[in-house]
Write a protein that holds these residues in place. Structure first.
Motif, PDB file in Angstrom:
ATOM      1  N   MET A   1      52.797  63.361   8.139  1.00  0.00           N
ATOM      2  CA  MET A   1      52.869  62.641   9.401  1.00  0.00           C
ATOM      3  C   MET A   1      51.643  61.761   9.554  1.00  0.00           C
ATOM      4  O   MET A   1      50.526  62.230   9.417  1.00  0.00           O
ATOM      5  CB  MET A   1      52.950  63.632  10.570  1.00  0.00           C
ATOM      6  N   ILE A   2      51.838  60.505   9.859  1.00  0.00           N
ATOM      7  CA  ILE A   2      50.729  59.567  10.011  1.00  0.00           C
ATOM      8  C   ILE A   2      50.408  59.415  11.484  1.00  0.00           C
ATOM      9  O   ILE A   2      51.279  59.082  12.284  1.00  0.00           O
ATOM     10  CB  ILE A   2      51.093  58.185   9.422  1.00  0.00           C
ATOM     11  N   PRO A   3      49.170  59.694  11.904  1.00  0.00           N
ATOM     12  CA  PRO A   3      48.839  59.589  13.321  1.00  0.00           C
ATOM     13  C   PRO A   3      48.911  58.152  13.802  1.00  0.00           C
ATOM     14  O   PRO A   3      48.651  57.212  13.056  1.00  0.00           O
ATOM     15  CB  PRO A   3      47.397  60.139  13.378  1.00  0.00           C
ATOM     16  N   ASN A  28      57.696  57.746   5.736  1.00  0.00           N
ATOM     17  CA  ASN A  28      56.902  57.377   4.567  1.00  0.00           C
ATOM     18  C   ASN A  28      56.809  55.865   4.389  1.00  0.00           C
ATOM     19  O   ASN A  28      55.839  55.355   3.830  1.00  0.00           O
ATOM     20  CB  ASN A  28      57.507  57.995   3.302  1.00  0.00           C
ATOM     21  N   CYS A  29      57.824  55.154   4.874  1.00  0.00           N
ATOM     22  CA  CYS A  29      57.822  53.699   4.743  1.00  0.00           C
ATOM     23  C   CYS A  29      57.049  53.010   5.867  1.00  0.00           C
ATOM     24  O   CYS A  29      56.964  51.781   5.906  1.00  0.00           O
ATOM     25  CB  CYS A  29      59.264  53.176   4.703  1.00  0.00           C
ATOM     26  N   GLY A  30      56.501  53.786   6.794  1.00  0.00           N
ATOM     27  CA  GLY A  30      55.633  53.222   7.818  1.00  0.00           C
ATOM     28  C   GLY A  30      56.296  52.888   9.140  1.00  0.00           C
ATOM     29  O   GLY A  30      55.625  52.364  10.033  1.00  0.00           O
ATOM     30  N   HIS A  31      57.569  53.163   9.311  1.00  0.00           N
ATOM     31  CA  HIS A  31      58.233  52.879  10.581  1.00  0.00           C
ATOM     32  C   HIS A  31      57.979  54.008  11.577  1.00  0.00           C
ATOM     33  O   HIS A  31      58.000  55.183  11.207  1.00  0.00           O
ATOM     34  CB  HIS A  31      59.740  52.672  10.376  1.00  0.00           C
ATOM     35  N   LEU A  32      57.771  53.630  12.834  1.00  0.00           N
ATOM     36  CA  LEU A  32      57.400  54.592  13.869  1.00  0.00           C
ATOM     37  C   LEU A  32      58.597  54.933  14.757  1.00  0.00           C
ATOM     38  O   LEU A  32      59.373  54.056  15.146  1.00  0.00           O
ATOM     39  CB  LEU A  32      56.268  54.032  14.733  1.00  0.00           C
ATOM     40  N   ARG A  57      66.491  52.663   5.811  1.00  0.00           N
ATOM     41  CA  ARG A  57      67.298  53.521   4.957  1.00  0.00           C
ATOM     42  C   ARG A  57      66.607  53.968   3.676  1.00  0.00           C
ATOM     43  O   ARG A  57      67.247  54.464   2.752  1.00  0.00           O
ATOM     44  CB  ARG A  57      68.631  52.840   4.571  1.00  0.00           C
ATOM     45  N   LYS A  58      65.299  53.804   3.586  1.00  0.00           N
ATOM     46  CA  LYS A  58      64.581  54.290   2.415  1.00  0.00           C
ATOM     47  C   LYS A  58      64.438  55.809   2.496  1.00  0.00           C
ATOM     48  O   LYS A  58      64.245  56.361   3.580  1.00  0.00           O
ATOM     49  CB  LYS A  58      63.193  53.643   2.320  1.00  0.00           C
ATOM     50  N   PRO A  59      64.523  56.514   1.378  1.00  0.00           N
ATOM     51  CA  PRO A  59      64.382  57.974   1.381  1.00  0.00           C
ATOM     52  C   PRO A  59      63.031  58.395   1.953  1.00  0.00           C
ATOM     53  O   PRO A  59      62.014  57.723   1.745  1.00  0.00           O
ATOM     54  CB  PRO A  59      64.500  58.348  -0.102  1.00  0.00           C
ATOM     55  N   CYS A  60      63.042  59.513   2.680  1.00  0.00           N
ATOM     56  CA  CYS A  60      61.811  60.018   3.290  1.00  0.00           C
ATOM     57  C   CYS A  60      61.596  61.471   2.899  1.00  0.00           C
ATOM     58  O   CYS A  60      62.533  62.191   2.539  1.00  0.00           O
ATOM     59  CB  CYS A  60      61.888  59.928   4.812  1.00  0.00           C
TER      60      CYS A  60
END
Length: 242
Positions: A1-3, A28-32, A57-60
């Motif tokens: 998880m990215i703060p 993982n792709c940076g979308h919040l 739709r990128k795998p996470c």
């Protein structure tokens, strides 16, 4: 998880609910996304076994929502909620001896089930609060009536002492009547205070129930169970007053 930085969180909008981000988490792709929104997406995607970013739709990774969604014992994504132990379980937990006889819900069903229970309990408490407020007003009127009778008896006593039209027996009886009314006043005052305390406690619980129902996600399922236990205790409090 990215703060998420505070300034971005205040300006950001969740692509799923189209509202300001709440407890924002990043894929993982940076979308919040709001934690609750992404949680619901993950639960729906769990049937296919593939979790992708709702936007691109990128795998996470399964760990995108934080360690609370990964079983600490088996390092697998949780899929059930045990009502007896109030723990999140993975597929390996389900076959373990300690949970084999327990009642488990899918996380999606648990969220729906507990949200409904929390909302139903808050509606019941709101009705109890209205009834307690009615009783408090009723007791207040009784207290005012007692006070009026005491004041009236005191006035009659003072007037009688200045008048020769009252017999000695009548004047002696007035203080006894006055004291008789006074004996009831402490009980009325105590009851009003008890009702006021009950209204305050129940109002606080209603706020907690409604907030928890609104913000309910996988991490707060256990809190929902604890809150429902508080509700059961609150019923005793309201019934004592009513």
């Amino acid at each position: 998880m990215i703060p998420l930085h505070k300034d971005n969180q205040e300006e950001g909008v969740c692509p799923i609910c189209q509202e300001s981000l709440k407890e924002a988490v990043s894929t993982n792709c940076g979308h919040l996304f709001c934690r609750v929104c992404l949680t619901q997406h993950v639960e729906k995607a769990s049937a296919s076994g593939v979790f992708c970013c709702p936007l691109c739709r990128k795998p996470c990774s399964e760990e995108v929502l934080g360690t609370g969604y990964i079983c600490p014992n088996h390092q697998k994504r949780v899929c059930r909620f045990c009502e007896e132990s109030r723990l999140l379980l993975c597929v390996e937990c389900l076959v373990s001896p300690e949970h084999v006889s327990h009642h488990e819900l899918t996380i999606e069903n648990a969220l729906s089930h507990y949200k409904e229970r929390l909302n139903r309990r808050s509606r019941k408490l709101r009705k109890d609060i209205v009834e307690l407020q009615r009783l408090k007003a009723q007791e207040g009127k009784k207290l005012q009536a007692l006070q009026f009778q005491v004041d009236h008896g005191n006035h009659r006593l003072e007037a009688g002492l200045e008048s020769q039209h009252q017999t000695r027996e009548q004047l002696d009886a007035l203080p006894q009547q006055w004291l008789g009314q006074l004996e009831h006043m402490p009980a009325e005052v105590a009851r009003i205070l008890d009702i006021s305390r009950a209204v305050t406690q129940l109002s606080s619980l209603v706020i907690d129930l409604e907030r928890t129902a609104k913000e309910l996600d996988t991490n707060t399922l256990k809190n929902a169970g604890d809150l429902l236990n508080r509700y059961e205790l609150s019923l005793l409090l309201s019934h004592m007053c009513i």
